[in-house]
Write an enzyme that holds these catalytic residues in place. Sequence first.
Site, PDB file in Angstrom:
ATOM      1  N   CYS A  11      -0.565 -15.112   2.113  1.00 10.38           N
ATOM      2  CA  CYS A  11      -1.542 -15.185   3.198  1.00 10.38           C
ATOM      3  C   CYS A  11      -0.772 -15.515   4.473  1.00 10.38           C
ATOM      4  O   CYS A  11       0.444 -15.660   4.447  1.00 10.38           O
ATOM      5  CB  CYS A  11      -2.674 -16.162   2.920  1.00 10.38           C
ATOM      6  SG  CYS A  11      -2.231 -17.896   2.845  1.00 10.38           S
ATOM      7  N   CYS A  85      -2.909 -10.980   5.176  1.00  4.35           N
ATOM      8  CA  CYS A  85      -1.632 -10.930   5.901  1.00  4.35           C
ATOM      9  C   CYS A  85      -1.421  -9.587   6.574  1.00  4.35           C
ATOM     10  O   CYS A  85      -0.467  -9.410   7.326  1.00  4.35           O
ATOM     11  CB  CYS A  85      -0.451 -11.292   5.006  1.00  4.35           C
ATOM     12  SG  CYS A  85      -0.004 -10.068   3.771  1.00  4.35           S
ATOM     13  N   CYS A  89       3.062  -7.712   5.151  1.00  2.40           N
ATOM     14  CA  CYS A  89       3.571  -7.711   3.782  1.00  2.40           C
ATOM     15  C   CYS A  89       4.326  -6.411   3.514  1.00  2.40           C
ATOM     16  O   CYS A  89       3.775  -5.326   3.661  1.00  2.40           O
ATOM     17  CB  CYS A  89       2.416  -7.858   2.801  1.00  2.40           C
ATOM     18  SG  CYS A  89       2.971  -8.197   1.137  1.00  2.40           S
TER      19      CYS A  89
END
Length: 131
Positions: A11, A85, A89
């Site tokens: 996150c 996120c 990522c």
Amino acid sequence: MTDQHTVLFVCVHNAGRSQMAAGWLRHLAGDRVEVLSAGSAPKDSINPVAVEAMAEVGIDIAGEQPKLLSDSAVQQSDVVVTMGCGDACPFYPGTRYEDWALDDPAGQGIEAVRPIRDEIKARVEALIASL
């Protein structure tokens, strides 16, 4: 589960959702799964309300520390679970990705964080069953 899997929870701040998910997975799967968590912009410490919510169900995440997301953590993971996120990522072919849309516990009181905690538990149980 016969082989040990590695699961990475990601996150933004690695201070709430991903830490609660990691705590649940460690608690429910034990040593059958290697658990990692990280954030694209980690905070200095874990959200104290997330710590309190997990303590209510007997899981201690108070000693955890937010960590910066790294390519190596993603590369060593069989499953990467993202929680808001976004594009931060990295994506690697052959890695299983799941995106969990969950409310952010940041700035919320315990009454708002408990349902997030419980939703994360249900999702972790489904994840375990799918491994």
